[in-house]
Design a protein around this motif. Structure first.
Motif, PDB file in Angstrom:
ATOM      1  N   TYR A 473       0.828  -1.210   0.000  1.00 19.54           N
ATOM      2  CA  TYR A 473       0.000   0.000   0.000  1.00 19.54           C
ATOM      3  C   TYR A 473       0.861   1.259   0.000  1.00 19.54           C
ATOM      4  O   TYR A 473       0.489   2.273  -0.597  1.00 19.54           O
ATOM      5  CB  TYR A 473      -0.955  -0.015   1.186  1.00 19.54           C
ATOM      6  CG  TYR A 473      -2.297  -0.632   0.856  1.00 19.54           C
ATOM      7  CD1 TYR A 473      -2.426  -1.531  -0.191  1.00 19.54           C
ATOM      8  CD2 TYR A 473      -3.436  -0.307   1.578  1.00 19.54           C
ATOM      9  CE1 TYR A 473      -3.648  -2.102  -0.507  1.00 19.54           C
ATOM     10  CE2 TYR A 473      -4.672  -0.867   1.281  1.00 19.54           C
ATOM     11  CZ  TYR A 473      -4.765  -1.763   0.226  1.00 19.54           C
ATOM     12  OH  TYR A 473      -5.980  -2.315  -0.084  1.00 19.54           O
ATOM     13  N   MET A 474       2.003   1.198   0.653  1.00 18.06           N
ATOM     14  CA  MET A 474       2.929   2.330   0.582  1.00 18.06           C
ATOM     15  C   MET A 474       3.365   2.568  -0.867  1.00 18.06           C
ATOM     16  O   MET A 474       3.439   3.712  -1.336  1.00 18.06           O
ATOM     17  CB  MET A 474       4.155   2.048   1.445  1.00 18.06           C
ATOM     18  CG  MET A 474       3.891   2.062   2.941  1.00 18.06           C
ATOM     19  SD  MET A 474       3.940   3.721   3.611  1.00 18.06           S
ATOM     20  CE  MET A 474       5.708   4.021   3.605  1.00 18.06           C
ATOM     21  N   ASN A 475       3.644   1.486  -1.570  1.00 16.13           N
ATOM     22  CA  ASN A 475       4.108   1.614  -2.954  1.00 16.13           C
ATOM     23  C   ASN A 475       3.028   2.146  -3.881  1.00 16.13           C
ATOM     24  O   ASN A 475       3.336   2.837  -4.865  1.00 16.13           O
ATOM     25  CB  ASN A 475       4.633   0.267  -3.458  1.00 16.13           C
ATOM     26  CG  ASN A 475       6.006  -0.063  -2.911  1.00 16.13           C
ATOM     27  OD1 ASN A 475       6.840   0.823  -2.699  1.00 16.13           O
ATOM     28  ND2 ASN A 475       6.260  -1.338  -2.659  1.00 16.13           N
ATOM     29  N   TRP A 478       3.373   5.818  -3.279  1.00 15.68           N
ATOM     30  CA  TRP A 478       4.697   6.261  -3.738  1.00 15.68           C
ATOM     31  C   TRP A 478       4.793   6.241  -5.264  1.00 15.68           C
ATOM     32  O   TRP A 478       5.277   7.198  -5.879  1.00 15.68           O
ATOM     33  CB  TRP A 478       5.777   5.372  -3.135  1.00 15.68           C
ATOM     34  CG  TRP A 478       7.145   5.628  -3.697  1.00 15.68           C
ATOM     35  CD1 TRP A 478       7.755   4.960  -4.729  1.00 15.68           C
ATOM     36  CD2 TRP A 478       8.074   6.651  -3.288  1.00 15.68           C
ATOM     37  NE1 TRP A 478       8.997   5.482  -4.985  1.00 15.68           N
ATOM     38  CE2 TRP A 478       9.223   6.520  -4.112  1.00 15.68           C
ATOM     39  CE3 TRP A 478       8.054   7.628  -2.314  1.00 15.68           C
ATOM     40  CZ2 TRP A 478      10.330   7.354  -3.992  1.00 15.68           C
ATOM     41  CZ3 TRP A 478       9.160   8.467  -2.188  1.00 15.68           C
ATOM     42  CH2 TRP A 478      10.275   8.323  -3.008  1.00 15.68           C
ATOM     43  N   ASN A 479       4.341   5.167  -5.890  1.00 19.09           N
ATOM     44  CA  ASN A 479       4.503   5.001  -7.336  1.00 19.09           C
ATOM     45  C   ASN A 479       3.746   6.079  -8.112  1.00 19.09           C
ATOM     46  O   ASN A 479       4.185   6.500  -9.187  1.00 19.09           O
ATOM     47  CB  ASN A 479       4.024   3.624  -7.773  1.00 19.09           C
ATOM     48  CG  ASN A 479       4.923   2.509  -7.261  1.00 19.09           C
ATOM     49  OD1 ASN A 479       5.993   2.774  -6.698  1.00 19.09           O
ATOM     50  ND2 ASN A 479       4.496   1.273  -7.444  1.00 19.09           N
ATOM     51  N   ILE A 488       9.756   1.229  -3.919  1.00 18.03           N
ATOM     52  CA  ILE A 488      10.929   1.341  -3.049  1.00 18.03           C
ATOM     53  C   ILE A 488      10.702   0.710  -1.679  1.00 18.03           C
ATOM     54  O   ILE A 488      11.655   0.468  -0.944  1.00 18.03           O
ATOM     55  CB  ILE A 488      11.352   2.808  -2.863  1.00 18.03           C
ATOM     56  CG1 ILE A 488      10.320   3.587  -2.027  1.00 18.03           C
ATOM     57  CG2 ILE A 488      11.612   3.484  -4.190  1.00 18.03           C
ATOM     58  CD1 ILE A 488      10.833   4.906  -1.499  1.00 18.03           C
ATOM     59  N   TYR A 489       9.438   0.441  -1.331  1.00 21.02           N
ATOM     60  CA  TYR A 489       9.159  -0.087   0.004  1.00 21.02           C
ATOM     61  C   TYR A 489       9.078  -1.609  -0.028  1.00 21.02           C
ATOM     62  O   TYR A 489       8.553  -2.218  -0.971  1.00 21.02           O
ATOM     63  CB  TYR A 489       7.858   0.499   0.550  1.00 21.02           C
ATOM     64  CG  TYR A 489       7.970   1.982   0.836  1.00 21.02           C
ATOM     65  CD1 TYR A 489       8.729   2.439   1.907  1.00 21.02           C
ATOM     66  CD2 TYR A 489       7.342   2.917   0.021  1.00 21.02           C
ATOM     67  CE1 TYR A 489       8.852   3.805   2.167  1.00 21.02           C
ATOM     68  CE2 TYR A 489       7.459   4.281   0.274  1.00 21.02           C
ATOM     69  CZ  TYR A 489       8.212   4.712   1.344  1.00 21.02           C
ATOM     70  OH  TYR A 489       8.345   6.054   1.596  1.00 21.02           O
ATOM     71  N   ASN A 490       9.635  -2.221   1.015  1.00 19.71           N
ATOM     72  CA  ASN A 490       9.606  -3.668   1.151  1.00 19.71           C
ATOM     73  C   ASN A 490       9.566  -4.001   2.639  1.00 19.71           C
ATOM     74  O   ASN A 490       9.500  -3.108   3.487  1.00 19.71           O
ATOM     75  CB  ASN A 490      10.829  -4.295   0.463  1.00 19.71           C
ATOM     76  CG  ASN A 490      12.124  -3.672   0.942  1.00 19.71           C
ATOM     77  OD1 ASN A 490      12.453  -3.695   2.127  1.00 19.71           O
ATOM     78  ND2 ASN A 490      12.887  -3.092   0.009  1.00 19.71           N
ATOM     79  N   THR A 491       9.627  -5.272   2.945  1.00 18.81           N
ATOM     80  CA  THR A 491       9.473  -5.699   4.346  1.00 18.81           C
ATOM     81  C   THR A 491      10.620  -5.245   5.234  1.00 18.81           C
ATOM     82  O   THR A 491      10.475  -5.217   6.461  1.00 18.81           O
ATOM     83  CB  THR A 491       9.364  -7.229   4.424  1.00 18.81           C
ATOM     84  OG1 THR A 491      10.530  -7.822   3.821  1.00 18.81           O
ATOM     85  CG2 THR A 491       8.116  -7.725   3.718  1.00 18.81           C
TER      86      THR A 491
END
Length: 565
Positions: A473-475, A478-479, A488-491
């Motif tokens: 959801y962050m991506n 961001w995208n 750019i976001y991952n665990t």
């Protein structure tokens, strides 16, 4: 306030009666006399929306103004005064002032009208006081919807009252502190008005939840327009099922009832994605529309500036003059400098220029300046690549004398005499007065937008241990703003700080920063209230449960309401 309130009741009832000479207090059920059709009932509903959007009953951008100044994000420009009692807010002086008395009066004006309409509905055995055809469009698609809107507006209004004039909701406490007068029935005598019992914080929040729940369950996904309301732009600024869903979720979120909030946010996002009704667009899109019938897909609920295509009520986000880059007379959303009056971008506000900018602590956090707290104001590559930086924030270079409108430097360099003490680059919110030529001041403004909910769900997923879901959801958000550098976001890099930082990039100036902090039980930062001033900054960090963070009840209310004795 009670004498004013009593007079407001009489004035509005007389107005809605369209000339009736009957004594309001001699009428057993006055609404039957005044509101005899759904078209007339809409006059009362429109007054409530006018309060919410255009008066100080939470309207004209005042909640956004309070949030921005209190959150530690805003910074006072040297030599400037904020206006609208803004210095008191920026310095967190919770003392009585006239603007908030206006909020109080406008809110109770709204609640009184909502109570009249809702009681009329509830008191009728058939829930049909207008004697409509129960199977007809006017009853099903107009009247029942209108009652749902009255519930929404009452809940929304009580929420702003309790957030402004009472102790903050304590997620781990009993919330038994007395808050504001809690009325769900119309007062019919001066004696009732002068003895309105206050509800506790818990009771007022309970009423907010009940009203928004009713609205969510009874409002349609979208309006079915027929008869007198079948006009272009009728829905602008009004509540539907998904406005109520999002608002109720935000109330639960602030209360710390995260499971309930997440369920509602998930429902809203699923509806948006499956129907395409709501969707992310360019960051500036929710801010550049002016006409009622032009609705950005990212805006779930909008500030309604009025239909500028007809002669009628028009208004604008007044505090935008204090906290935004442009003046209300700016024309068009592109930055265009022209010496011709009424053409292109007009800058400024009170005192020859806008008084507050985004603080350097925040600019450092979001990574848009290299090291501003230590004097390196270089704009980063990350900022330059972000569509939000490009479209809804704006950097200005230090003051230079002699620059006038029409000079290319007018939109890049401080030139107002009131900004003569600005000696370092500063960054403004650029989300106000962005409407197309010639309607800049009447541009709309998102009260609820889709990107906000994606980020709230990202935090809730992270809090539940769903790191991949949070990153996804962050991506999404961001995208949209960084198409050249996606995902750019991952665990490994999603946590509270990352989500809050993205929230600041996305929603600064839109009225929700303090709620995010309080919902997640953050310590509210000191901020940079007077960083550039040669005076001592009075602010400190404020940890939960944020005791004492509210304004006093207006003194005329306390003097006339016996419940305050």
């Amino acid at each position: 306030m009670k004498n004013k309130y009593f007079n407001i009741i009489i004035a509005i009832i007389l107005l809605l009666s369209l000339g009736s000479c009957e004594d309001f207090f001699d009428i057993k059920r006055p609404q039957e006399t005044q509101w005899t059709t759904t078209a007339l009932l809409d006059q009362g509903l429109n007054k409530c929306y006018a309060n919410v959007h255009w008066s100080y009953a939470g309207g004209r951008g005042y909640p956004q103004f309070l949030d921005y100044l209190l959150s530690g994000v805003a910074m006072l420009s040297p030599g400037c005064q904020v206006g609208q009692s803004g210095e008191e807010v920026l310095n967190r002086d919770f003392i009585e002032h006239g603007k908030l008395s206006g909020v109080w009066n406008g809110c109770y004006n709204t609640i009184m009208l909502c109570n009249l309409a809702i009681q009329d509905y509830e008191d009728d055995p058939d829930h049909n006081p207008l004697n409509l055809d129960l199977s007809g469009d006017d009853y099903i698609n107009n009247y029942l919807r209108q009652i749902g809107e009255f519930h929404f507006l009452r809940g929304y209004t009580y929420w702003w009252l309790v957030k402004i004039f009472a102790e903050k909701y304590d997620q781990t406490g009993d919330n038994s502190a007395l808050a504001v007068p809690l009325k769900t029935e119309p007062s019919t005598s001066m004696e009732e008005i002068q003895a309105e019992a206050r509800g506790t914080v818990a009771q007022v929040y309970g009423q907010v939840v009940a009203d928004l729940q009713y609205a969510m369950e009874n409002l349609p996904d979208a309006f079915t327009l027929n008869g007198w309301c079948d006009v272009s732009g009728y829905e602008c600024g009004r509540a539907n099922k998904w406005v109520a869903t999002g608002m109720l979720g935000k109330v639960y979120w602030l209360m710390g009832q995260h499971d309930k909030a997440k369920d509602l946010f998930d429902d809203l996002i699923e509806y948006a994605e499956t129907t395409g009704t709501y969707a992310l667009e360019d960051p500036e899109d929710p801010f550049i529309q002016a006409r009622a019938y032009n609705v950005c897909k990212e805006s779930i609920w909008e500030f309604n500036s009025g239909d500028v295509d007809i002669d009628g009520h028009r208004d604008y986000v007044y505090p935008g003059r204090n906290m935004g880059f442009r003046n209300r007379d700016s024309q068009g959303h592109d930055l265009i400098t022209s010496a011709e009056v009424g053409v292109g971008t007009t800058l400024g506000g009170y005192g020859g220029g806008v008084a507050v900018t985004i603080g350097y602590t925040t600019l450092d956090r979001v990574g848009w300046m290299a090291d501003p707290l230590n004097g390196d104001y270089t704009v980063t590559e990350a900022a330059e690549a972000d569509l939000r930086w490009q479209q809804v924030y704006h950097r200005m270079l230090p003051y230079e004398e002699g620059i006038v409108k029409g000079d290319p430097r007018y939109i890049t360099t401080e030139s107002f005499e009131g900004h003569s003490q600005i000696s370092t680059p500063v960054v403004y919110i650029d989300k106000f007065f962005r409407g197309e030529d010639p309607y800049g001041r009447y541009s709309k403004f998102p009260l609820l937008k889709l990107a906000d909910f994606y980020l709230l769900v990202a935090w809730l997923r992270w809090d539940d241990g769903d790191l991949q879901g949070a990153a996804d959801y962050m991506n999404i958000v961001w995208n949209r703003s960084n198409p050249a550098n996606p995902d750019i976001y991952n665990t490994s890099n999603v946590d509270h700080d990352a989500i809050f930082t993205e929230y600041l990039r996305e929603t600064t100036g839109e009225g929700w920063t303090c709620d995010f902090m309080m919902a997640t039980q953050m310590t509210i930062p000191k901020g940079d209230a007077n960083l550039l001033q040669d005076i001592e900054d009075p602010n400190t960090e404020v940890p939960p449960p944020y005791k004492g963070w509210y304004w006093p009840t207006p003194s005329d209310e306390e003097s006339l309401n016996s419940e305050y004795d």
